[in-house]
Design a protein around this motif. Sequence first.
Motif, PDB file in Angstrom:
ATOM      1  N   ALA A 165      22.154  32.845 -82.841  1.00 33.07           N
ATOM      2  CA  ALA A 165      22.795  31.550 -82.581  1.00 33.07           C
ATOM      3  C   ALA A 165      21.853  30.394 -82.881  1.00 33.07           C
ATOM      4  CB  ALA A 165      23.272  31.478 -81.138  1.00 33.07           C
ATOM      5  N   THR A 166      20.562  30.575 -82.604  1.00 30.22           N
ATOM      6  CA  THR A 166      19.608  29.484 -82.855  1.00 30.22           C
ATOM      7  C   THR A 166      19.342  29.274 -84.334  1.00 30.22           C
ATOM      8  OG1 THR A 166      17.597  30.852 -82.731  1.00 30.22           O
ATOM      9  CG2 THR A 166      18.434  29.930 -80.656  1.00 30.22           C
ATOM     10  N   GLU A 167      19.655  30.266 -85.150  1.00 25.82           N
ATOM     11  CA  GLU A 167      19.355  30.191 -86.580  1.00 25.82           C
ATOM     12  C   GLU A 167      20.532  29.741 -87.435  1.00 25.82           C
ATOM     13  OE1 GLU A 167      17.880  34.128 -87.327  1.00 25.82           O
ATOM     14  OE2 GLU A 167      15.936  33.686 -86.423  1.00 25.82           O
ATOM     15  N   GLN A 168      21.653  29.444 -86.824  1.00 25.68           N
ATOM     16  CA  GLN A 168      22.830  29.039 -87.588  1.00 25.68           C
ATOM     17  C   GLN A 168      22.640  27.653 -88.180  1.00 25.68           C
ATOM     18  OE1 GLN A 168      25.337  31.091 -88.351  1.00 25.68           O
ATOM     19  NE2 GLN A 168      24.183  32.618 -87.207  1.00 25.68           N
ATOM     20  N   SER A 184      21.658  28.898 -76.254  1.00 26.66           N
ATOM     21  CA  SER A 184      20.928  30.111 -76.644  1.00 26.66           C
ATOM     22  C   SER A 184      19.425  29.916 -76.477  1.00 26.66           C
ATOM     23  CB  SER A 184      21.277  30.510 -78.072  1.00 26.66           C
ATOM     24  OG  SER A 184      22.646  30.868 -78.157  1.00 26.66           O
ATOM     25  N   ARG A 204      23.650  26.484 -79.859  1.00 33.36           N
ATOM     26  CA  ARG A 204      22.261  26.742 -80.226  1.00 33.36           C
ATOM     27  C   ARG A 204      21.374  26.431 -79.024  1.00 33.36           C
ATOM     28  NH1 ARG A 204      17.909  23.583 -81.669  1.00 33.36           N
ATOM     29  NH2 ARG A 204      16.396  24.595 -83.003  1.00 33.36           N
ATOM     30  N   ARG A 223      25.394  22.836 -82.372  1.00 33.93           N
ATOM     31  CA  ARG A 223      24.158  22.373 -81.722  1.00 33.93           C
ATOM     32  C   ARG A 223      24.170  22.733 -80.230  1.00 33.93           C
ATOM     33  NH1 ARG A 223      20.746  17.287 -83.173  1.00 33.93           N
ATOM     34  NH2 ARG A 223      19.489  18.965 -83.964  1.00 33.93           N
ATOM     35  N   TYR A 260      26.534  33.178 -79.336  1.00 36.21           N
ATOM     36  CA  TYR A 260      26.154  32.922 -77.944  1.00 36.21           C
ATOM     37  C   TYR A 260      27.015  33.744 -76.984  1.00 36.21           C
ATOM     38  CZ  TYR A 260      25.785  30.691 -73.427  1.00 36.21           C
ATOM     39  OH  TYR A 260      25.629  30.473 -72.066  1.00 36.21           O
ATOM     40  N   ARG A 292      24.576  24.124 -87.088  1.00 39.04           N
ATOM     41  CA  ARG A 292      24.165  23.243 -85.997  1.00 39.04           C
ATOM     42  C   ARG A 292      23.923  21.814 -86.462  1.00 39.04           C
ATOM     43  NH1 ARG A 292      19.365  26.154 -87.074  1.00 39.04           N
ATOM     44  NH2 ARG A 292      17.591  24.806 -87.465  1.00 39.04           N
ATOM     45  N   ALA A 318      27.496  29.859 -84.196  1.00 37.64           N
ATOM     46  CA  ALA A 318      26.576  29.810 -83.055  1.00 37.64           C
ATOM     47  C   ALA A 318      27.317  30.069 -81.752  1.00 37.64           C
ATOM     48  CB  ALA A 318      25.863  28.460 -83.008  1.00 37.64           C
ATOM     49  N   ASP A 332      18.035  19.128 -77.711  1.00 37.88           N
ATOM     50  CA  ASP A 332      19.353  19.208 -78.352  1.00 37.88           C
ATOM     51  C   ASP A 332      20.425  18.548 -77.491  1.00 37.88           C
ATOM     52  OD1 ASP A 332      18.593  20.387 -80.709  1.00 37.88           O
ATOM     53  OD2 ASP A 332      19.236  22.409 -80.175  1.00 37.88           O
TER      54      ASP A 332
END
Length: 191
Positions: free
Chosen positions: A80-83, A99, A96, A93, A58, A86, A54, A112
């Motif tokens: 990055a949000t789908e990793q 992003s 994420r 996190r 990013y 996190r 992530a 988060d």
Amino acid sequence: GRQFFNCRFNPCLLRGLSRLKAGKPREAMSDFLAAAEYPENLSVGRSRNDPRAAQIAYYTGCAYEAIDDAEKAKQCFVDATEQQGRFRSPEARFYRALSLKKLGREAEAAEDFEELIKTGTERLSRDEDTDFFAKFGEQQTRQAQQASAFYTLGLGYLGKGDNNAARNQFEAAAKLNVSHVWARVQAAELK
């Protein structure tokens, strides 16, 4: 194999951050792309829970932003949000959430950042006899555990824009664990 990979790509990532800060986004992007490569000589593929994925996505997105390629930047932020990492790593996190902010999803990002602060606070307040980190397969000294908790708090505060509180947490983490590279990097960025 994993330790070799971690040692290999951190220098690329650090150099890329330095180049991005110096206004050299194309050079930074080459470093971020190199950091994202998995060494071919390792027999296993990249873990879907890579804790740095992530972060790399990013910063790659930030480099694309800097050269005005909004489409590729957006894809990096989405990546990055789908990793999956996190869920295990404060950094994953944090990046994420950064992003999510770039994608205009402020409320999710704020959640988060709050979760990072909550997690760091809980880790610091746990009974010393409780080995919280053992369930993640890590045996850490109490000092290293505290450093990790301060670092997590720092990420949460940084995400919320409280740079003074973030710097204090990163400095505390670096004092407790002198080998915590990212705590030192973050503290230095905030001076």
